[in-house]
Design an enzyme around this catalytic site. Sequence first.
Site, PDB file in Angstrom:
ATOM      1  N   PRO A  85       0.810  -1.226   0.000  1.00 29.45           N
ATOM      2  CA  PRO A  85       0.000   0.000   0.000  1.00 29.45           C
ATOM      3  C   PRO A  85       0.837   1.267   0.000  1.00 29.45           C
ATOM      4  O   PRO A  85       0.354   2.341  -0.322  1.00 29.45           O
ATOM      5  CB  PRO A  85      -0.829  -0.106   1.288  1.00 29.45           C
ATOM      6  CG  PRO A  85      -0.271  -1.218   2.073  1.00 29.45           C
ATOM      7  CD  PRO A  85       0.598  -2.045   1.193  1.00 29.45           C
ATOM      8  N   ASP A  95     -10.463   1.904 -24.439  1.00 29.66           N
ATOM      9  CA  ASP A  95     -10.643   1.766 -22.990  1.00 29.66           C
ATOM     10  C   ASP A  95     -10.390   3.093 -22.276  1.00 29.66           C
ATOM     11  O   ASP A  95      -9.589   3.906 -22.748  1.00 29.66           O
ATOM     12  CB  ASP A  95      -9.602   0.780 -22.420  1.00 29.66           C
ATOM     13  CG  ASP A  95     -10.077  -0.662 -22.441  1.00 29.66           C
ATOM     14  OD1 ASP A  95     -11.277  -0.881 -22.625  1.00 29.66           O
ATOM     15  OD2 ASP A  95      -9.220  -1.541 -22.262  1.00 29.66           O
ATOM     16  N   ARG A 130      -3.893  -7.106 -20.821  1.00 28.21           N
ATOM     17  CA  ARG A 130      -4.625  -6.353 -21.848  1.00 28.21           C
ATOM     18  C   ARG A 130      -3.699  -5.581 -22.779  1.00 28.21           C
ATOM     19  O   ARG A 130      -4.116  -5.094 -23.814  1.00 28.21           O
ATOM     20  CB  ARG A 130      -5.637  -5.390 -21.199  1.00 28.21           C
ATOM     21  CG  ARG A 130      -6.749  -6.102 -20.492  1.00 28.21           C
ATOM     22  CD  ARG A 130      -7.749  -5.128 -19.907  1.00 28.21           C
ATOM     23  NE  ARG A 130      -8.509  -4.400 -20.915  1.00 28.21           N
ATOM     24  CZ  ARG A 130      -9.535  -4.900 -21.579  1.00 28.21           C
ATOM     25  NH1 ARG A 130      -9.941  -6.120 -21.353  1.00 28.21           N
ATOM     26  NH2 ARG A 130     -10.173  -4.167 -22.476  1.00 28.21           N
ATOM     27  N   GLU A 175       1.331  -8.309   8.812  1.00 29.02           N
ATOM     28  CA  GLU A 175       1.611  -6.878   8.992  1.00 29.02           C
ATOM     29  C   GLU A 175       2.482  -6.341   7.872  1.00 29.02           C
ATOM     30  O   GLU A 175       2.817  -5.161   7.836  1.00 29.02           O
ATOM     31  CB  GLU A 175       2.297  -6.634  10.336  1.00 29.02           C
ATOM     32  CG  GLU A 175       1.388  -6.739  11.530  1.00 29.02           C
ATOM     33  CD  GLU A 175       0.135  -5.889  11.381  1.00 29.02           C
ATOM     34  OE1 GLU A 175       0.259  -4.673  11.156  1.00 29.02           O
ATOM     35  OE2 GLU A 175      -0.967  -6.454  11.484  1.00 29.02           O
TER      36      GLU A 175
HETATM   37  N1  SAM Z   1       1.102  -2.864   7.588  1.00 31.61           N
HETATM   38  C1  SAM Z   1       1.100  -2.608   6.185  1.00 31.61           C
HETATM   39  C2  SAM Z   1       0.990  -1.113   5.948  1.00 31.61           C
HETATM   40  O1  SAM Z   1       0.432  -0.427   6.764  1.00 31.61           O
HETATM   41  O2  SAM Z   1       1.453  -0.638   4.890  1.00 31.61           O
HETATM   42  C3  SAM Z   1      -0.064  -3.296   5.502  1.00 31.61           C
HETATM   43  C4  SAM Z   1       0.100  -4.760   5.379  1.00 31.61           C
HETATM   44  S1  SAM Z   1      -1.229  -5.521   4.516  1.00 31.61           S
HETATM   45  C5  SAM Z   1      -2.305  -5.976   5.802  1.00 31.61           C
HETATM   46  C6  SAM Z   1      -0.552  -7.027   3.974  1.00 31.61           C
HETATM   47  C7  SAM Z   1      -0.099  -7.046   2.533  1.00 31.61           C
HETATM   48  O3  SAM Z   1      -1.206  -6.806   1.676  1.00 31.61           O
HETATM   49  C8  SAM Z   1       0.928  -6.026   2.130  1.00 31.61           C
HETATM   50  O4  SAM Z   1       2.239  -6.441   2.470  1.00 31.61           O
HETATM   51  C9  SAM Z   1       0.739  -5.946   0.615  1.00 31.61           C
HETATM   52  O5  SAM Z   1       1.449  -6.968  -0.043  1.00 31.61           O
HETATM   53  C10 SAM Z   1      -0.747  -6.207   0.469  1.00 31.61           C
HETATM   54  N2  SAM Z   1      -1.551  -4.983   0.241  1.00 31.61           N
HETATM   55  C11 SAM Z   1      -2.471  -4.462   1.065  1.00 31.61           C
HETATM   56  N3  SAM Z   1      -3.022  -3.360   0.565  1.00 31.61           N
HETATM   57  C12 SAM Z   1      -2.446  -3.161  -0.637  1.00 31.61           C
HETATM   58  C13 SAM Z   1      -2.593  -2.165  -1.637  1.00 31.61           C
HETATM   59  N4  SAM Z   1      -3.427  -1.136  -1.501  1.00 31.61           N
HETATM   60  N5  SAM Z   1      -1.838  -2.278  -2.758  1.00 31.61           N
HETATM   61  C14 SAM Z   1      -0.973  -3.285  -2.908  1.00 31.61           C
HETATM   62  N6  SAM Z   1      -0.775  -4.257  -1.985  1.00 31.61           N
HETATM   63  C15 SAM Z   1      -1.500  -4.193  -0.857  1.00 31.61           C
END
Ligand code: SAM
Length: 254
Positions: A88, A168, A153, A115
């Site tokens: 994220p 698109d 795509r 996490e």
């Molecule tokens: N503690 C982390 C943070 O606050 O950034 C979030 C961890 S999340 C619960 C677990 C995993 O989900 C991340 O390591 C990532 O690989 C994936 N993930 C969650 N949200 C995402 C997003 N918006 N984009 C890409 N990957 C995401």
Amino acid sequence: MRIDILTLFPEIVEAPLRASLLGKAREKGLLDVRVTNIRDFAHDRHRTTDDAPFGGGAGMVMKCEPIFEAVESLRDENRLDRIVLMSPRGRRLDQALVQELAEAGDLAVICGRYEGVDERVSQGLCTDEISIGDYVLSGGELPALVLVEALSRMNPGVVGKWESVETDSFYSGLLGFPQYTRPREYRGMAAPDVLLEGNHALIERWRRKEALRITKQRRPDLLNNLQEDDRKLLAELVREESESNRENTSERVG
Ligand code: SAM
């Protein structure tokens, strides 16, 4: 282009990779997407892939050794041009990034869980961190599928007609134009006559103008780099809208 998805939960990605356009593209050999279970690279008898965070705190963190080794195991088959961590806090995925990656060669895509992932994966292994939006999911598997489907795509053989990619949203620089199919009229809502009259030049003009109208309403930030033809159509649209506003106002006053 080869894409390897690395995950602790292969079952989350496998079914979508077998279905619909992705499945067909893989069957035809147009798309080479494989899945690696990171747990296969754990060393202990419990196949541990996560541990408590140094410094304490909630939850578990994915260990770095199995991830490094899982990626390294692919070296003979995947050139590993880009090694992506779904995260994220990464660069937000958009069509420009999809196109950049589609031209970049082979990819490995790492899915985090819990996490998150030991920072040394991002620091010493990955070339990119990519986010699919400003919200947090429980794992990187769905984001990885989003990336793979968007990349698929960009391969002209995957989508039946390349024209459908060119029109698109975002690929064309604008949001997509409205589409209609049978029945012609439904619950008092009619498909525009122009789409049924068979004049292809007029249909194309109407579609581009509608794409401009919707983009102006919803994503005016996309209108900054318009070509001359689009600028003229947009000016026409603005004139028509202000005329119709004037008419509405005078009807109300009258
Ligand atoms: N503690 C982390 C943070 O606050 O950034 C979030 C961890 S999340 C619960 C677990 C995993 O989900 C991340 O390591 C990532 O690989 C994936 N993930 C969650 N949200 C995402 C997003 N918006 N984009 C890409 N990957 C995401």
